[in-house]
Design an enzyme around this catalytic site. Sequence first.
Site, PDB file in Angstrom:
ATOM      1  N   HIS A  83       0.837  -1.208   0.000  1.00 14.50           N
ATOM      2  CA  HIS A  83       0.000   0.000   0.000  1.00 14.50           C
ATOM      3  C   HIS A  83       0.868   1.254   0.000  1.00 14.50           C
ATOM      4  CE1 HIS A  83      -3.469  -2.445   2.042  1.00 14.50           C
ATOM      5  NE2 HIS A  83      -3.124  -2.913   0.858  1.00 14.50           N
ATOM      6  N   HIS A 240      -9.243  -2.056  -5.097  1.00 15.70           N
ATOM      7  CA  HIS A 240      -8.150  -2.397  -4.183  1.00 15.70           C
ATOM      8  C   HIS A 240      -7.181  -3.388  -4.813  1.00 15.70           C
ATOM      9  CE1 HIS A 240      -5.981  -2.648  -0.457  1.00 15.70           C
ATOM     10  NE2 HIS A 240      -5.880  -3.957  -0.687  1.00 15.70           N
ATOM     11  N   ASP A 244      -3.124  -2.924  -4.976  1.00 16.33           N
ATOM     12  CA  ASP A 244      -2.096  -3.908  -4.653  1.00 16.33           C
ATOM     13  C   ASP A 244      -1.158  -4.154  -5.838  1.00 16.33           C
ATOM     14  OD1 ASP A 244      -2.844  -4.374  -2.036  1.00 16.33           O
ATOM     15  OD2 ASP A 244      -3.990  -6.189  -2.463  1.00 16.33           O
ATOM     16  N   HIS A 267      -0.718 -11.279  -5.112  1.00 17.94           N
ATOM     17  CA  HIS A 267       0.674 -10.900  -4.952  1.00 17.94           C
ATOM     18  C   HIS A 267       1.647 -11.909  -5.575  1.00 17.94           C
ATOM     19  CE1 HIS A 267      -0.211  -7.426  -2.559  1.00 17.94           C
ATOM     20  NE2 HIS A 267      -0.885  -8.140  -1.676  1.00 17.94           N
TER      21      HIS A 267
END
Length: 313
Positions: A83, A240, A244, A267
């Site tokens: 973030h 969001h 990321d 991720h």
Amino acid sequence: MKNGFRYQRTIENIISCNGIGLHLGNKANLTLKPAPEGTGIQFYRKDMGDKYPLTKAVVENITDTRFATTIGYNGNSVHTIEHLMAALSGMGIDNAVIEVDNVEVPIMDGSAAPFVSLIKEAGFKEQDAVQPYIKITKPIELTDGRKGISIAPADKLGVTFYISYDHPLISEQEYTYTAGNGGFEKEIARARTYGFLKEVKQLTAIGLAKGGSLDNAIVVDEDGILNVDGLRFRDEFVRHKILDLLGDIALLGMPVAGHITAKRSGHSLNIRFLEEILKRRDCWVLVGSETPIAYSIEEKEMSVSASPSVPAI
């Protein structure tokens, strides 16, 4: 701008904040400091002293991608940097030193907005050197079952992200973001991290997700969300995911000109994709610098043993 390029930027003043880590629940103080040209974004574990030298936020220093993005060196780590990295990248900060006195970056409200406010309060300082960037010239694609991510040539950075969940509130969501004109702050920065209640209960039962709460995450039950203030955007979930991804893409160490299309990526796939980009040197050029990227993906070995297993909320 200089001959079509922009100058590097750092922050004007030192500025600090504090909070708890989302995954491990530790209190942490975080300080952003200006840095000279060519520094990039570097992290320093103040609590570790000389045991943790400055560690550059780049692909080769990633140590774990389970539940968050972690960088580290010599067995020490800084967790959940994505973030903050997204905020620095989205606000055009190329050089800064980040001091943190615990293992995890504070989660704040679960979005990048508090970090954006911190950066704006610190101010911006234009530097003398031109900022190089990676220009994508040929498409690159990586798939993993139903998940996938690709990048194609474009004049600036853009992201189209698609997610799907078997849940009435989320279902299928798609959003396209293009960098520039304050779009990151307006469209992406305020989107919070999210998780499902049944998973959170399982994690808390075994002592994990210690820092998660309705103050720093959207919590989804079977029918809707538990947050009394509701959503900040109708499609906050996919926004969001873009946040990321932008934080992870920043680990290339410089801006990218290309349009990314991602489907259900997280991720781990994001970082594998960065590695794929660096391997595919026939698909991009480095613009604004005569210095090549010194990085050999074949020599890189990601270690997950240096980081404890931490959950995503």
